[in-house]
Design a protein around this motif. Structure first.
Motif, PDB file in Angstrom:
ATOM      1  N   LYS A   1       0.839  -1.205   0.000  1.00 16.56           N
ATOM      2  CA  LYS A   1       0.000   0.000   0.000  1.00 16.56           C
ATOM      3  C   LYS A   1       0.873   1.254   0.000  1.00 16.56           C
ATOM      4  N   SER A   2       1.959   1.200   0.739  1.00 16.69           N
ATOM      5  CA  SER A   2       2.853   2.361   0.843  1.00 16.69           C
ATOM      6  C   SER A   2       3.671   2.592  -0.420  1.00 16.69           C
ATOM      7  N   THR A   3       3.878   1.537  -1.186  1.00 13.54           N
ATOM      8  CA  THR A   3       4.706   1.656  -2.393  1.00 13.54           C
ATOM      9  C   THR A   3       3.866   1.804  -3.651  1.00 13.54           C
ATOM     10  N   GLY A   4       2.596   2.086  -3.497  1.00  7.50           N
ATOM     11  CA  GLY A   4       1.743   2.239  -4.674  1.00  7.50           C
ATOM     12  C   GLY A   4       1.515   0.915  -5.382  1.00  7.50           C
ATOM     13  N   ASN A   5       1.470  -0.171  -4.608  1.00  7.82           N
ATOM     14  CA  ASN A   5       1.242  -1.526  -5.115  1.00  7.82           C
ATOM     15  C   ASN A   5       2.381  -2.029  -6.012  1.00  7.82           C
ATOM     16  N   ASP A   6       3.584  -1.499  -5.791  1.00  5.86           N
ATOM     17  CA  ASP A   6       4.773  -1.943  -6.527  1.00  5.86           C
ATOM     18  C   ASP A   6       5.341  -3.162  -5.789  1.00  5.86           C
TER      19      ASP A   6
ATOM     20  N   ARG B   1      10.064   3.983   7.174  1.00  2.55           N
ATOM     21  CA  ARG B   1      11.265   4.809   6.965  1.00  2.55           C
ATOM     22  C   ARG B   1      12.016   4.387   5.701  1.00  2.55           C
ATOM     23  N   ILE B   2      12.053   3.100   5.428  1.00  3.79           N
ATOM     24  CA  ILE B   2      12.719   2.619   4.209  1.00  3.79           C
ATOM     25  C   ILE B   2      11.972   3.117   2.972  1.00  3.79           C
ATOM     26  N   VAL B   3      10.645   3.081   3.020  1.00  3.57           N
ATOM     27  CA  VAL B   3       9.838   3.580   1.892  1.00  3.57           C
ATOM     28  C   VAL B   3      10.071   5.075   1.703  1.00  3.57           C
ATOM     29  N   ILE B   4      10.076   5.838   2.794  1.00  2.00           N
ATOM     30  CA  ILE B   4      10.307   7.286   2.703  1.00  2.00           C
ATOM     31  C   ILE B   4      11.676   7.563   2.114  1.00  2.00           C
ATOM     32  N   ASP B   5      12.687   6.843   2.575  1.00  2.63           N
ATOM     33  CA  ASP B   5      14.037   7.026   2.017  1.00  2.63           C
ATOM     34  C   ASP B   5      14.062   6.712   0.526  1.00  2.63           C
ATOM     35  N   GLY B   6      13.347   5.658   0.131  1.00  2.00           N
ATOM     36  CA  GLY B   6      13.283   5.300  -1.290  1.00  2.00           C
ATOM     37  C   GLY B   6      12.617   6.384  -2.113  1.00  2.00           C
ATOM     38  N   ARG B   7      11.544   6.956  -1.587  1.00  2.00           N
ATOM     39  CA  ARG B   7      10.865   8.050  -2.303  1.00  2.00           C
ATOM     40  C   ARG B   7      11.766   9.265  -2.427  1.00  2.00           C
ATOM     41  N   ARG B   8      12.482   9.570  -1.378  1.00  2.00           N
ATOM     42  CA  ARG B   8      13.407  10.721  -1.423  1.00  2.00           C
ATOM     43  C   ARG B   8      14.487  10.497  -2.465  1.00  2.00           C
ATOM     44  N   ARG B   9      15.029   9.289  -2.500  1.00  2.00           N
ATOM     45  CA  ARG B   9      16.061   8.979  -3.499  1.00  2.00           C
ATOM     46  C   ARG B   9      15.512   9.131  -4.907  1.00  2.00           C
ATOM     47  N   LYS B  10      14.294   8.654  -5.131  1.00  2.00           N
ATOM     48  CA  LYS B  10      13.693   8.736  -6.461  1.00  2.00           C
ATOM     49  C   LYS B  10      13.400  10.181  -6.854  1.00  2.00           C
ATOM     50  N   SER B  11      13.006  11.014  -5.896  1.00  2.00           N
ATOM     51  CA  SER B  11      12.661  12.391  -6.234  1.00  2.00           C
ATOM     52  C   SER B  11      13.888  13.234  -6.530  1.00  2.00           C
ATOM     53  N   VAL B  12      15.011  12.906  -5.933  1.00  2.00           N
ATOM     54  CA  VAL B  12      16.234  13.668  -6.164  1.00  2.00           C
ATOM     55  C   VAL B  12      16.888  13.254  -7.476  1.00  2.00           C
ATOM     56  N   ARG B  13      16.754  12.015  -7.803  1.00  2.00           N
ATOM     57  CA  ARG B  13      17.407  11.466  -8.985  1.00  2.00           C
ATOM     58  C   ARG B  13      16.631  11.851 -10.241  1.00  2.00           C
ATOM     59  N   PRO B  14      17.331  12.319 -11.276  1.00  2.00           N
ATOM     60  CA  PRO B  14      16.607  12.655 -12.509  1.00  2.00           C
ATOM     61  C   PRO B  14      16.044  11.401 -13.168  1.00  2.00           C
ATOM     62  N   MET B  15      14.925  11.583 -13.893  1.00  2.00           N
ATOM     63  CA  MET B  15      14.289  10.459 -14.554  1.00  2.00           C
ATOM     64  C   MET B  15      15.210   9.930 -15.656  1.00  2.00           C
ATOM     65  N   GLU B  16      15.362   8.627 -15.703  1.00  2.00           N
ATOM     66  CA  GLU B  16      16.236   8.023 -16.693  1.00  2.00           C
ATOM     67  C   GLU B  16      15.513   7.906 -18.024  1.00  2.00           C
ATOM     68  N   VAL B  17      16.175   8.339 -19.085  1.00  2.00           N
ATOM     69  CA  VAL B  17      15.630   8.245 -20.432  1.00  2.00           C
ATOM     70  C   VAL B  17      16.705   7.721 -21.363  1.00  2.00           C
ATOM     71  N   GLU B  18      16.266   7.161 -22.451  1.00  2.00           N
ATOM     72  CA  GLU B  18      17.210   6.666 -23.444  1.00  2.00           C
ATOM     73  C   GLU B  18      17.772   7.850 -24.216  1.00  2.00           C
ATOM     74  N   PRO B  19      19.088   7.842 -24.489  1.00  2.00           N
ATOM     75  CA  PRO B  19      19.641   8.947 -25.283  1.00  2.00           C
ATOM     76  C   PRO B  19      19.125   8.869 -26.718  1.00  2.00           C
ATOM     77  N   PRO B  20      18.806  10.011 -27.312  1.00  2.00           N
ATOM     78  CA  PRO B  20      18.298   9.986 -28.685  1.00  2.00           C
ATOM     79  C   PRO B  20      19.401   9.605 -29.665  1.00  2.00           C
ATOM     80  N   GLU B  21      18.979   8.991 -30.750  1.00  2.00           N
ATOM     81  CA  GLU B  21      19.956   8.657 -31.779  1.00  2.00           C
ATOM     82  C   GLU B  21      20.390   9.939 -32.459  1.00  2.00           C
TER      83      GLU B  21
END
Length: 184
Positions: free
Chosen positions: A40-45, A84-104
């Motif tokens: 429930k805390s992880t959005g059903n992940d 606390r582990i879930v909160i730490d995980g959310r913080r890490r995800k929010s600070v980290r830029p979204m990963e995308v594939e480099p364009p050709e």
């Protein structure tokens, strides 16, 4: 069986073995409910929730000497650690830029303005081919962004004449551009 701790052979002769046994029992009793709660805390992940539960159990194993093994207290401790582990995980995800594939590189377009300049040259050449009356009306209304009444006042002709010349001028310009292969 506790997947974090691996297979236990059933002999608990040392203090470490007793702690491992307690953790195995802890996982058997609280692993399922904790996973449901954490999902429930992880959005059903499910994957993230399983990682959180595993980390929570590992922390319980590391702190087994300091824990009070009363069921209500251990459940509260597990929930707190998991939260606390879930909160730490959310913080890490929010600070980290979204990963995308480099364009050709071949697919990247670089605006250079040459297409626009070429189009402007073709339109200017076509405008020179129009009659002076049509060209003046188009220049006043489209290129200088004036209203029909303002263009009529500047050119010294009635607004109805401006509208008529504008209609026929645009029509002639469209035909000239079509002949040059620019307009469809």
């Amino acid at each position: 069986m506790c997947p974090v701790l691996g297979h236990l052979d059933g002999r608990f002769e040392s203090a470490d073995a007793e702690a491992e046994h307690r953790i195995a029992v802890l996982y058997q009793e609280f692993g399922g409910p904790l996973l449901r709660h954490v999902r429930k805390s992880t959005g059903n992940d499910l994957q993230w929730a399983e990682d959180v539960v595993q980390e929570t159990i590992v922390r319980a194993w590391r702190n087994s000497a300091r824990l009070q093994w009363e069921p209500s207290l251990i459940w509260a401790w597990l929930l707190t650690v998991a939260r606390r582990i879930v909160i730490d995980g959310r913080r890490r995800k929010s600070v980290r830029p979204m990963e995308v594939e480099p364009p050709e590189v071949d697919m990247m377009s670089v605006p250079d303005g040459s297409e626009r300049a070429l189009s402007a040259m073709v339109v200017a050449d076509a405008l020179r081919s129009l009659s002076e009356e049509h060209r003046e009306v188009i220049e006043q209304t489209y290129l200088r962004d004036r209203t029909i009444n303002e263009a009529a006042e500047i050119l010294g002709i009635p607004p109805g004449t401006v509208k008529s010349r504008l209609y026929y001028g645009i029509r002639a310009l469209r035909e000239l551009l079509r002949d040059k292969g620019v307009a469809g």
